[in-house]
Design an enzyme around this catalytic site. Structure first.
Site, PDB file in Angstrom:
ATOM      1  N   CYS A   1      31.848  40.694  47.990  1.00 20.82           N
ATOM      2  CA  CYS A   1      32.914  41.112  47.072  1.00 20.82           C
ATOM      3  C   CYS A   1      32.629  40.616  45.650  1.00 20.82           C
ATOM      4  O   CYS A   1      32.727  39.413  45.368  1.00 20.82           O
ATOM      5  CB  CYS A   1      34.250  40.576  47.571  1.00 20.82           C
ATOM      6  SG  CYS A   1      35.617  40.758  46.415  1.00 20.82           S
TER       7      CYS A   1
ATOM      8  N   CYS B   1      35.558  38.941  43.802  1.00 19.91           N
ATOM      9  CA  CYS B   1      35.824  37.602  44.368  1.00 19.91           C
ATOM     10  C   CYS B   1      34.988  36.551  43.642  1.00 19.91           C
ATOM     11  O   CYS B   1      35.462  35.434  43.382  1.00 19.91           O
ATOM     12  CB  CYS B   1      35.482  37.574  45.859  1.00 19.91           C
ATOM     13  SG  CYS B   1      36.469  38.678  46.890  1.00 19.91           S
TER      14      CYS B   1
END
Length: 317
Positions: free
Chosen positions: A31, A34
Site C-alpha cells: 500500500c 500507507c
C-alpha cells in the site's frame, strides 16, 4: 509505535485504551499511501508526547482483526478509547487534518497535568501527607478549573480537616450551576452538618440527650434531624441514615423533604468510585473472540450503599 497481532491485541489495544487513547493504523506492504501516512503518524505520536499511543496492524497478516473492524480500504486508522472504537479515517490524510481529528478526542495538556497532580495527591494521602495532598490538588485545579474530580477531592480533604470556610469557597462555583452536580450537593449537606456542630448548641449534646427527647416524642423530627447531623459530622453515616429513615417513614415531606435529600447525599458520599472496566471473556470492543476470566468481588462499601438505597425506596413507597 508498536506492531500488534491477534496475540497482543487485547493488551496493547483494548486494555491500553482504558488508560490512554490508542490510534490503530491498518496498513500493508503493497500500500503506497500507507507508506506516506506511517511517518506522519509516528511524528505525531512523538509531538503529542503521550496523549495517545500509536499501534500498527498489518492487514494482510492479521486478517481476523482486519475483518473484525470492517476495514475496507487501506490505510484505515481507528481511534480506541475506553476499550471501544471512537472514530476513524481512511486514506493518507495531511498532518493538519490528522491533528484536527486527534484534538477532537484527545485529552488536553491541561487536563493531563491536572490528572497527574491528582494522582500525586492520592499518593500523598496514602502516605498520610495532608499538606502535600492539598498542594497537589490545588495545582490540579489551577491547571484545569473545570476538573470536577480534583475539586471534589480537594473539598473532601478540606472537610475532613475541618477547614470549612475554604471548603465552602470551593463549593460555591459548583453550587451555582444548573443543575447542581449531585456529588457537590452531597458535600454541601456534609458541610452543613459540620457547621451545625460548631454553631448550634445541640451540636455539643451527647447522643443520650437526643435519645431521651426522642423517647418522649417519636415525632420530634427537629431533634431527630439534629441528631442525624451530629452523626454525620462524626462520620457515623449508617447511624445517621437510620435516624433519617425514622423521619421519612413518619413524614416524607417534613421540612421540604430535607431528611430524604440528606439521606441521598450520604449515599452519594458513600458510593465508591466506579472501577475501571477490564476486558473479560467473550468479545472485545473490536468483536474479537478472546479468552480469559475476570473475577469480580462485591465491594462491601457498594453493598452497604445498595442496602440503604433499598431501605430508602421501601420507606418512600
Amino acid at each position: 509505535m508498536i506492531d500488534v497481532t491477534l496475540e497482543n491485541f487485547e493488551t496493547e489495544v483494548i486494555a491500553a485504551s482504558l488508560a490512554t487513547p490508542v490510534l490503530v493504523d491498518f496498513w500493508a506492504d503493497w500500500c503506497g499511501p500507507c507508506k506516506s501516512l506511517g511517518p506522519v503518524l509516528e511524528k505525531l505520536e512523538i509531538a503529542y508526547d503521550g496523549r495517545f499511543k500509536l499501534v500498527k496492524i498489518n492487514a494482510d497478516n492479521e486478517q481476523q482483526l482486519t475483518q473484525a473492524f470492517g476495514v475496507k480500504s487501506l490505510p484505515t486508522c481507528i481511534l480506541m478509547a475506553g476499550g471501544k472504537p471512537v472514530d476513524g479515517f481512511m486514506g493518507a490524510q495531511p498532518e493538519g487534518q490528522i491533528r484536527q481529528f486527534l484534538d477532537k478526542y484527545l485529552p488536553s495538556e491541561d487536563f493531563l497535568q491536572a490528572q497527574a497532580a491528582a494522582q500525586e495527591a492520592h499518593q500523598h494521602l496514602q502516605a498520610g501527607d495532608h499538606d502535600g495532598a492539598r498542594a497537589a490538588l490545588e495545582n490540579a485545579l489551577a491547571s484545569d478549573p473545570g476538573n470536577d474530580d480534583a475539586r471534589f477531592d480537594l473539598i473532601k480533604l478540606l472537610l475532613n480537616g475541618a477547614e470549612l470556610n475554604e471548603a465552602a469557597a470551593l463549593l460555591a462555583p459548583a453550587m451555582s450551576r444548573i443543575p447542581v452536580p449531585l456529588r457537590f450537593e452531597a458535600q454541601t449537606q456534609w458541610l452543613n452538618a459540620l457547621e451545625f456542630v460548631t454553631t448550634d448548641p445541640r451540636g455539643q449534646w451527647p447522643l443520650a440527650k437526643f435519645d431521651e427527647l426522642i423517647g418522649q416524642n417519636k415525632r420530634d423530627f427537629e431533634t431527630r434531624f439534629a441528631k442525624s447531623r451530629v452523626l454525620m459530622a462524626a462520620g457515623d453515616w449508617t447511624a445517621a441514615m437510620e435516624e433519617l429513615l425514622e423521619i421519612i417513614i413518619r413524614d416524607k415531606k417534613w421540612d421540604e423533604e430535607a431528611p430524604r435529600k440528606t439521606f441521598v447525599a450520604i449515599l452519594e458520599l458513600l458510593t465508591p468510585p466506579a472501577p475501571k472496566a477490564t476486558p473479560d471473556a467473550g468479545k472485545s470492543a473490536g468483536g474479537i473472540e478472546l479468552t480469559g476470566k475476570s473475577a469480580l468481588q462485591e465491594d462491601p462499601q457498594a453493598a452497604l450503599v445498595a442496602t440503604y438505597r433499598r431501605k430508602l425506596s421501601m420507606a418512600l413507597n
